[in-house]
Structure formats: structure tokens, C-alpha cells
Design a protein around this motif. Structure first.
Motif, mmCIF file in Angstrom:
data_model
loop_
_atom_site.group_PDB
_atom_site.id
_atom_site.type_symbol
_atom_site.label_atom_id
_atom_site.label_comp_id
_atom_site.label_asym_id
_atom_site.label_seq_id
_atom_site.Cartn_x
_atom_site.Cartn_y
_atom_site.Cartn_z
ATOM 1 N N PRO A 146 7.393 -18.864 57.861
ATOM 2 C CA PRO A 146 7.609 -17.400 58.786
ATOM 3 C C PRO A 146 8.430 -16.709 58.510
ATOM 4 C CG PRO A 146 8.342 -19.569 59.991
ATOM 5 C CD PRO A 146 7.756 -20.079 58.641
ATOM 6 N N VAL A 147 9.714 -17.051 58.112
ATOM 7 C CA VAL A 147 11.109 -16.056 57.590
ATOM 8 C C VAL A 147 10.289 -15.294 56.260
ATOM 9 C CG1 VAL A 147 13.149 -15.671 57.027
ATOM 10 C CG2 VAL A 147 12.473 -17.400 58.662
ATOM 11 N N ALA A 148 10.021 -15.940 55.448
ATOM 12 C CA ALA A 148 9.349 -15.240 54.268
ATOM 13 C C ALA A 148 8.248 -14.546 54.687
ATOM 14 C CB ALA A 148 9.072 -16.408 53.178
ATOM 15 N N SER A 149 7.442 -14.702 55.318
ATOM 16 C CA SER A 149 6.154 -14.065 55.676
ATOM 17 C C SER A 149 6.702 -12.702 56.557
ATOM 18 C CB SER A 149 5.071 -14.748 56.601
ATOM 19 O OG SER A 149 4.046 -13.840 57.064
ATOM 20 N N THR A 150 7.303 -12.983 57.419
ATOM 21 C CA THR A 150 8.000 -11.784 58.044
ATOM 22 C C THR A 150 8.504 -10.763 57.203
ATOM 23 O OG1 THR A 150 8.278 -12.838 60.147
ATOM 24 C CG2 THR A 150 9.497 -10.853 60.062
ATOM 25 N N ALA A 151 9.410 -11.401 56.462
ATOM 26 C CA ALA A 151 10.066 -10.361 55.280
ATOM 27 C C ALA A 151 9.179 -9.657 54.370
ATOM 28 C CB ALA A 151 10.921 -11.112 54.577
ATOM 29 N N GLU A 152 8.005 -10.355 54.007
ATOM 30 C CA GLU A 152 7.035 -9.906 53.215
ATOM 31 C C GLU A 152 6.238 -8.544 53.949
ATOM 32 O OE1 GLU A 152 6.144 -13.796 50.762
ATOM 33 O OE2 GLU A 152 4.897 -13.142 52.404
ATOM 34 N N ASP A 153 5.937 -8.889 55.205
ATOM 35 C CA ASP A 153 5.230 -7.995 56.010
ATOM 36 C C ASP A 153 5.880 -6.823 56.324
ATOM 37 O OD1 ASP A 153 3.088 -9.814 56.397
ATOM 38 O OD2 ASP A 153 3.716 -10.610 58.243
ATOM 39 N N ALA A 154 7.258 -6.748 56.446
ATOM 40 C CA ALA A 154 8.233 -5.693 56.553
ATOM 41 C C ALA A 154 8.396 -5.006 55.424
ATOM 42 C CB ALA A 154 9.583 -6.330 57.227
ATOM 43 N N THR A 155 8.563 -5.748 54.419
ATOM 44 C CA THR A 155 8.567 -4.920 52.799
ATOM 45 C C THR A 155 7.426 -4.200 52.864
ATOM 46 O OG1 THR A 155 10.045 -6.666 51.992
ATOM 47 C CG2 THR A 155 9.048 -5.315 50.651
ATOM 48 N N SER A 156 6.380 -4.911 52.954
ATOM 49 C CA SER A 156 5.011 -3.920 52.673
ATOM 50 C C SER A 156 4.936 -2.725 53.804
ATOM 51 C CB SER A 156 3.813 -4.959 53.065
ATOM 52 O OG SER A 156 2.566 -4.266 53.099
ATOM 53 N N ALA A 157 5.234 -2.999 54.938
ATOM 54 C CA ALA A 157 5.150 -1.873 55.775
ATOM 55 C C ALA A 157 6.337 -0.504 55.365
ATOM 56 C CB ALA A 157 5.708 -2.204 57.315
#
Length: 205
Positions: A146-157
Motif C-alpha cells: 500500500p505504501v508503494a502504491s500510494t507513492a506511485e499514485d501520487a507520482t502519477s498525479a
């Protein structure tokens, strides 16, 4: 050149999350003056398309944060993310934004070129993300998903916004992804070496 950076940033963003750049472009084109989509891409700002993208994004956000489910999701997204990357590059590089005022000057003769470029960029980022997630899950017993996924979503945005408003900074994001690639390859090599050492120790016992 700014058209290429805008398209590249949006395509790389789609490689991390297929729906964020498309949804962002649709919302900005529909409700602001920051993005002016050309006639061939007006469908992105359609209300139903925006709603569907929002629902798909919600599903993706949840699925990508659950260990094992995230791996299945990555397999499914092997087709979705590159496709979204092609669409994002094509729409982004062809649109008038706050930084791009004459997008037709760059891709005027070959309209399919930006789509293919976007597919390749998004596919590369997707493969990097898919290779990194098992390493993260293994080294954190699944708690890192979940931490990596949240970081990926934030980076994408963030990358999507930067690609539209300040595309020059996309270069920094792309260099960061290259550095991350080297980290993933090194970690995978270290894990392979550790497994081989463990097998060798088991045989000796």
C-alpha cells in the motif's frame, strides 16, 4: 519540444496509473482553460467518459494496494496502461495547454507517431513498476504494497500536472525513473545471490 515533454510525462504517468492522466486531462479540459483538446480528443472531456474513468481509478487504487491482488492487477494492466499511455501522449502532445500554443507544428504529418511513442513509454514504466512490486512485497512481507502504491499514485498525479503546466520538469521525473530502474535491477540481483547462497548452505548441511 514541449509537446514531446508533455506527452512523455503523461505517458509515463499512465505507466504508473492508467486512469490518472486521462481523468486529469478530461477534467481540466471540461472545467478549466488549462487544456484545450483538439477535435479528435474532445471525447476525453465528455461527462460519461470522466465518470467511467473516475470509477476505474477508484477500483485501481484499491486493487493495487492489496498484496497478491496487486500482482494480478499488474498482469491485467499490461494491456491497459500502455493503451492509456498512447492515448495520453496523443491527446497531450496535440492539445493547447498553458505551455504549448502550437501543438500541430510537431506532429502534423504523422498522427499515429505520438500514440506509438506513448504506448512504448507507458509499457516501459509499467514493466518497471511490475518488476519492482515483488521485490518490495518480499522485502517488507507485503506491508510495503500500500505504501508503494500510494507513492506511485501520487507520482502519477504530480507528473501529470507537471507535464501540463511545467513540462521541462518532466526530465527530472524521467531521470528519477531511470535511477529507480537501476535500484530494482540491483535488488533483484542481490535477492538472487542470497537465494543461491541459502541453497548452497542447505546442501552443505
Amino acid at each position: 519540444m514541449l509537446e514531446v515533454l508533455t506527452g512523455s510525462g503523461l505517458a509515463a504517468s499512465a505507466g504508473l496509473n492508467a486512469y490518472i492522466p486521462l481523468l486529469l486531462m478530461g477534467l481540466l479540459a471540461r472545467y478549466t482553460n488549462l487544456v484545450d483538446l483538439p477535435s479528435g480528443w474532445q471525447w476525453l472531456s465528455n461527462g460519461w467518459v470522466v465518470l467511467i474513468l473516475a470509477v476505474l481509478l477508484a477500483i485501481e487504487v484499491v486493487a493495487d494496494k492489496v498484496p497478491v491482488v496487486d500482482h494480478v492487477n499488474d498482469v491485467v494492466q499490461t494491456v491497459v496502461r500502455p493503451t492509456a499511455g498512447g492515448l495520453a501522449f496523443g491527446a497531450g502532445s496535440s492539445s493547447e495547454t498553458v505551455t504549448v500554443s502550437n501543438p500541430d507544428a510537431f506532429f502534423s504529418s504523422h498522427q499515429w507517431v505520438p500514440v506509438v511513442i506513448g504506448v512504448l513509454i507507458a509499457l516501459g514504466v509499467h514493466l518497471l513498476k511490475s518488476a519492482a512490486r515483488p521485490v518490495i512485497n518480499a522485502t517488507t512481507a507485503g506491508f510495503g504494497a500500500p505504501v508503494a502504491s500510494t507513492a506511485e499514485d501520487a507520482t502519477s498525479a504530480v507528473m501529470s500536472v507537471v507535464a501540463i503546466i511545467l513540462p521541462v520538469l518532466v526530465l527530472a521525473f524521467l531521470l528519477g525513473l531511470v535511477a529507480f530502474l537501476f535500484w530494482v535491477l540491483r535488488r533483484r540481483k542481490d535477492r538472487r545471490r542470497e537465494r543461491q547462497a541459502a541453497r548452497a548452505a542447505g546442501f552443505r548441511v
